[in-house]
Enzyme design. Structure first.
Site, mmCIF file in Angstrom:
data_model
loop_
_atom_site.group_PDB
_atom_site.id
_atom_site.type_symbol
_atom_site.label_atom_id
_atom_site.label_comp_id
_atom_site.label_asym_id
_atom_site.label_seq_id
_atom_site.Cartn_x
_atom_site.Cartn_y
_atom_site.Cartn_z
ATOM 1 N N SER A 24 -5.089 0.122 -0.858
ATOM 2 C CA SER A 24 -4.535 -1.224 -0.756
ATOM 3 C C SER A 24 -4.150 -1.760 -2.141
ATOM 4 O O SER A 24 -3.369 -1.136 -2.855
ATOM 5 C CB SER A 24 -5.552 -2.115 -0.032
ATOM 6 O OG SER A 24 -4.969 -3.297 0.451
ATOM 7 N N ASP A 68 -2.770 0.948 11.115
ATOM 8 C CA ASP A 68 -3.129 -0.174 10.233
ATOM 9 C C ASP A 68 -2.534 -1.464 10.792
ATOM 10 O O ASP A 68 -1.311 -1.599 10.905
ATOM 11 C CB ASP A 68 -2.584 0.111 8.832
ATOM 12 C CG ASP A 68 -3.093 -0.862 7.784
ATOM 13 O OD1 ASP A 68 -3.544 -1.959 8.146
ATOM 14 O OD2 ASP A 68 -3.015 -0.525 6.593
ATOM 15 N N HIS A 100 -6.751 -0.080 8.543
ATOM 16 C CA HIS A 100 -6.537 -0.301 7.111
ATOM 17 C C HIS A 100 -7.659 0.310 6.279
ATOM 18 O O HIS A 100 -7.426 0.810 5.186
ATOM 19 C CB HIS A 100 -6.420 -1.798 6.821
ATOM 20 C CG HIS A 100 -5.972 -2.091 5.421
ATOM 21 N ND1 HIS A 100 -4.743 -1.704 4.930
ATOM 22 C CD2 HIS A 100 -6.593 -2.728 4.391
ATOM 23 C CE1 HIS A 100 -4.617 -2.086 3.671
ATOM 24 N NE2 HIS A 100 -5.719 -2.707 3.318
#
Length: 265
Positions: free
Chosen positions: A84, A215, A243
C-alpha cells in the site's frame, strides 16, 4: 522484527497506520524457507517510539527503511516488499541505494515511474473514491513544528469491510488493537518533486507488482492503472486476496516472494 538465516534478505514495509506486526505470517514462512526476513516499523508506526506529529517529513518517516538499506553489507542483495503506502518508502530507498536492491515488490501498493512525482498515485486514488470511503475513520489536524498536517486513524468498520474483509477475524482484531494514526505526507515538498525519481537509479531496479485480486480498497482497476504507469513491470496476481494479502493469502503471497527470490538472487 528481524532474523533468519542466509538466502535472500527480504525487507518488508507496511502501509498506512500499520506496523511490522502485520507481516508476522509472511516472516515466519520466509524464514522457514531459509531466507532472512526483516519487517520494519516506519517512524511513528507499530512499536516505533515517535508520535506522528513528531515526524517532520516523509523522508524521516522512511528513515528506518533508509537506514536498514544503507547498512546492508557489501554484496548483500535485498528484496524490498512494500504494501500500500509502503510503496512510496520503497521508491525513496531504490532511488538512494539502487545497487543494494535486487528487486522491489509492490503489493497492492503505490508504484511510481521515473519522472512522476511521489504523490501521483495517492492523488488518483483520492479522485476515484467516494466521499464516504473512509467510513468511521477519524481525520484530524496535527500541530507539527513545521506546519499543520492531516492524519487519519483507520476505523474498525473501514478495516472490516475494505481492508480485512477476506482475512481471518483474528487478524482484524489484532489490527483494531495495533493501528496508529498515520499520514500520507501530501503537504511534503518531496511529494511534488518530479525530478526526485530517476531512470538511472529508481528506474534501474527490477520491479514486480502483485495484484490483490479481491481488494475492496484499492480495487483491481486502480491497481492496473498503477501498473500502466510503468510498462514492462513484472506482474503477479493473487486470487482471493483482500487489501491485506499478507493476512488473507499469506501462503500464496510467500509463494510469489519465493519465486522472485529465486529469480533475482
Amino acid at each position: 522484527m528481524e532474523g533468519g538465516g542466509g538466502g535472500v534478505h527480504f525487507v518488508l514495509v507496511h502501509g498506512l497506520g500499520h506496523g511490522a506486526w502485520c507481516w508476522y505470517r509472511v516472516v515466519t514462512t520466509l524464514r522457514a524457507a531459509g531466507h532472512r526476513a526483516t519487517a520494519l516499523d516506519m517512524a511513528a508506526s507499530g512499536a516505533h517510539p515517535a508520535r506522528i506529529d513528531e515526524v517532520p517529513s516523509f523522508e524521516e518517516y522512511s528513515r528506518p527503511l533508509l537506514d536498514a538499506v544503507a547498512a546492508a553489507a557489501p554484496g548483500e542483495r535485498l528484496v524490498l516488499v512494500g504494501h500500500s503506502l509502503g510503496g512510496l518508502n520503497l521508491a525513496l530507498a531504490m532511488e538512494r541505494f539502487p545497487h543494494k536492491v535486487a528487486a522491489a515488490v509492490f503489493l497492492a501498493a503505490c508504484m511510481l515511474c521515473a519522472g512522476k512525482h511521489m504523490g501521483v498515485t495517492i492523488e488518483e486514488f483520492m479522485r476515484r473514491i467516494t466521499p464516504d470511503f473512509f467510513m468511521d475513520s477519524k481525520t484530524f489536524i496535527l500541530n507539527t513544528n513545521q506546519q499543520p498536517r492531516t492524519a487519519v486513524l483507520l476505523g474498525p468498520k473501514l478495516m472490516a469491510e475494505k481492508l480485512y474483509d477476506q482475512s481471518p477475524t483474528e487478524d482484524l482484531t489484532l489490527a483494531t488493537m495495533l493501528v496508529r494514526p498515520g499520514s500520507q505526507f501530501m503537504d511534503d515538498p518531496i511529494m511534488k518533486d518530479e525530478t526526485l525519481l530517476t531512470d538511472g537509479n529508481y528506474g534501474s531496479v527490477k520491479r514486480v507488482f502483485v495484484v490483490a485480486m479481491d481488494d475492496a480498497s484499492s480495487n483491481e482497476e486502480m491497481q492496473r492503472w498503477t501498473i500502466d504507469l510503468s510498462p514492462g513491470v513484472e506482474v503477479e496476481e493473487i486470487a482471493g486476496a483482500d487489501h491485506m494479502a499478507m493476512c488473507s493469502k499469506p501462503r500464496e503471497l510467500c509463494d510469489v516472494l519465493l519465486r522472485i527470490a529465486a529469480k533475482y538472487d
